[in-house]
Scaffold this motif. Structure first.
Motif, short mmCIF file in Angstrom:
data_model
loop_
_atom_site.label_atom_id
_atom_site.label_comp_id
_atom_site.label_asym_id
_atom_site.label_seq_id
_atom_site.Cartn_x
_atom_site.Cartn_y
_atom_site.Cartn_z
N GLY A 2 -14.53 6.96 14.04
CA GLY A 2 -14.53 5.91 13.03
C GLY A 2 -14.46 6.45 11.62
N ALA A 3 -14.70 5.56 10.67
CA ALA A 3 -14.61 5.91 9.25
C ALA A 3 -15.64 5.11 8.46
CB ALA A 3 -13.21 5.62 8.72
N VAL A 4 -16.15 5.74 7.41
CA VAL A 4 -17.01 5.07 6.45
C VAL A 4 -16.22 5.06 5.15
CG1 VAL A 4 -19.25 5.06 5.30
CG2 VAL A 4 -19.07 5.93 7.64
N SER A 5 -15.42 4.00 4.97
CA SER A 5 -14.47 3.98 3.86
C SER A 5 -13.90 2.58 3.69
CB SER A 5 -13.33 4.95 4.17
OG SER A 5 -12.26 4.77 3.28
N TRP A 6 -14.22 1.91 2.61
CA TRP A 6 -13.70 0.55 2.43
C TRP A 6 -12.19 0.55 2.22
CZ3 TRP A 6 -11.14 -0.83 -2.01
CH2 TRP A 6 -11.31 0.00 -3.12
N VAL A 7 -11.65 1.60 1.60
CA VAL A 7 -10.23 1.59 1.27
C VAL A 7 -9.33 1.66 2.50
CG1 VAL A 7 -10.52 2.54 -1.04
CG2 VAL A 7 -10.11 4.08 0.88
N HIS A 8 -9.81 2.23 3.58
CA HIS A 8 -8.97 2.39 4.76
C HIS A 8 -9.02 1.20 5.70
CE1 HIS A 8 -9.05 6.52 3.22
NE2 HIS A 8 -7.77 6.36 3.47
N GLY A 9 -9.64 0.14 5.28
CA GLY A 9 -9.59 -1.11 6.03
C GLY A 9 -8.45 -2.00 5.56
N LEU A 10 -7.78 -1.61 4.47
CA LEU A 10 -6.74 -2.45 3.87
C LEU A 10 -5.34 -1.96 4.22
CD1 LEU A 10 -8.24 -2.60 0.29
CD2 LEU A 10 -8.50 -4.29 2.10
N HIS A 11 -4.42 -2.89 4.40
CA HIS A 11 -3.01 -2.55 4.59
C HIS A 11 -2.44 -2.03 3.30
CE1 HIS A 11 -1.62 -3.95 8.53
NE2 HIS A 11 -2.59 -4.85 8.45
N ARG A 12 -1.56 -1.08 3.39
CA ARG A 12 -0.91 -0.53 2.20
C ARG A 12 -0.08 -1.58 1.48
NH1 ARG A 12 -0.83 4.83 1.23
NH2 ARG A 12 1.05 4.56 -0.01
N SER A 13 0.37 -2.61 2.19
CA SER A 13 1.17 -3.63 1.52
C SER A 13 0.32 -4.44 0.54
CB SER A 13 1.79 -4.57 2.56
OG SER A 13 0.78 -5.26 3.27
N SER A 14 -0.98 -4.43 0.73
CA SER A 14 -1.88 -5.18 -0.15
C SER A 14 -2.48 -4.29 -1.24
CB SER A 14 -3.02 -5.78 0.66
OG SER A 14 -2.53 -6.58 1.68
N CYS A 15 -2.58 -3.01 -0.96
CA CYS A 15 -3.27 -2.10 -1.87
C CYS A 15 -2.73 -0.70 -1.65
CB CYS A 15 -4.77 -2.16 -1.57
SG CYS A 15 -5.78 -1.07 -2.56
N THR A 16 -2.47 0.01 -2.71
CA THR A 16 -1.98 1.38 -2.58
C THR A 16 -3.17 2.30 -2.40
OG1 THR A 16 -0.18 0.82 -4.05
CG2 THR A 16 -0.59 3.15 -3.70
N VAL A 17 -3.31 2.86 -1.20
CA VAL A 17 -4.41 3.77 -0.89
C VAL A 17 -3.85 5.02 -0.22
CG1 VAL A 17 -6.09 1.93 -0.63
CG2 VAL A 17 -4.84 2.72 1.37
N PRO A 18 -4.64 6.12 -0.22
CA PRO A 18 -4.18 7.28 0.54
C PRO A 18 -3.99 6.87 1.99
CG PRO A 18 -6.14 7.79 -0.73
CD PRO A 18 -5.93 6.32 -0.82
N SER A 19 -2.89 7.26 2.59
CA SER A 19 -2.64 6.83 3.96
C SER A 19 -3.10 7.89 4.95
CB SER A 19 -1.16 6.52 4.17
OG SER A 19 -0.40 7.68 3.93
N TRP A 20 -3.57 7.44 6.09
CA TRP A 20 -3.91 8.32 7.19
C TRP A 20 -2.79 8.21 8.19
CZ3 TRP A 20 -9.55 6.28 7.63
CH2 TRP A 20 -10.36 6.97 6.73
N PRO A 21 -2.54 9.28 8.96
CA PRO A 21 -1.43 9.26 9.92
C PRO A 21 -1.56 8.17 10.99
CG PRO A 21 -2.37 11.46 9.74
CD PRO A 21 -3.21 10.55 8.92
N SER A 22 -2.77 7.80 11.36
CA SER A 22 -2.96 6.81 12.43
C SER A 22 -2.97 5.40 11.88
CB SER A 22 -4.29 7.07 13.14
OG SER A 22 -4.56 6.04 14.05
N LEU A 23 -2.16 4.52 12.48
CA LEU A 23 -2.19 3.11 12.11
C LEU A 23 -2.96 2.29 13.14
CD1 LEU A 23 1.42 2.60 10.77
CD2 LEU A 23 -0.67 2.99 9.50
N ARG A 24 -3.66 2.98 14.04
CA ARG A 24 -4.43 2.29 15.06
C ARG A 24 -5.55 1.49 14.39
NH1 ARG A 24 -5.86 5.32 20.41
NH2 ARG A 24 -3.64 5.01 20.52
N PHE A 25 -5.75 0.28 14.87
CA PHE A 25 -6.76 -0.60 14.29
C PHE A 25 -8.17 -0.17 14.69
CE2 PHE A 25 -4.60 -4.83 13.14
CZ PHE A 25 -3.54 -4.18 12.57
N PHE A 26 -9.13 -0.55 13.87
CA PHE A 26 -10.54 -0.36 14.21
C PHE A 26 -10.97 -1.49 15.14
CE2 PHE A 26 -10.10 1.50 9.95
CZ PHE A 26 -10.64 2.75 10.16
N SER A 27 -11.81 -1.18 16.12
CA SER A 27 -12.26 -2.22 17.04
C SER A 27 -13.46 -2.98 16.51
CB SER A 27 -12.57 -1.63 18.42
OG SER A 27 -13.54 -0.62 18.32
#
Length: 129
Positions: free
Chosen positions: A72-97
């Motif tokens: 998992g991750a402790v990071s508010w920025v990585h819960g957002l789609h890049r289309s809505s917000c420009t954030v550093p991207s991680w290679p995995s686009l798998r959703f959080f459960s």
């Protein structure tokens, strides 16, 4: 304007901007969802929580890590789609459960930020579209 997004019930629209699985809104992502996301504002205890999880042997990342942790991750920025917000991207686009919100008393959080002697993080990469 996205017609599919506008045809969703209002309660489902917010999920379409996230990497959080929501079966009732038919928001699944690529591949099976796995891991958890803990979102929290700066000085709310996110770094402490990341260190705690890592100390327990979990593979958990925070917003500054180059890749998403397997657990998992402790990071508010990585819960957002890049289309809505420009954030550093991680290679995995798998959703959080699962997703959780870490809260701290707002006045204590604000005073903690004001009294902090550590460098304020550089958020130049954060640009809302």
């Amino acid at each position: 304007m996205n017609l599919k997004l506008n045809s969703l019930p209002p309660a489902c629209r917010i999920w379409q901007h996230s990497y959080i699985r929501n079966a009732s809104c038919e928001h699944f992502g690529l591949g099976p969802a796995r891991g958890f996301l803990v979102a929290g504002a700066s000085r709310s205890g996110t770094r402490f929580l990341t260190n705690l999880f890592q100390g327990l042997g979990m593979n958990v990342s925070d917003h500054s890590d180059p890749a998403r942790g397997a657990d998992g991750a402790v990071s508010w920025v990585h819960g957002l789609h890049r289309s809505s917000c420009t954030v550093p991207s991680w290679p995995s686009l798998r959703f959080f459960s699962k997703a959780f919100l870490l809260l701290r008393d707002p006045l204590k959080q604000i005073s903690s930020r004001a009294e902090s002697t550590e460098d304020v993080e550089d958020f130049d990469w954060l640009e809302f579209a």
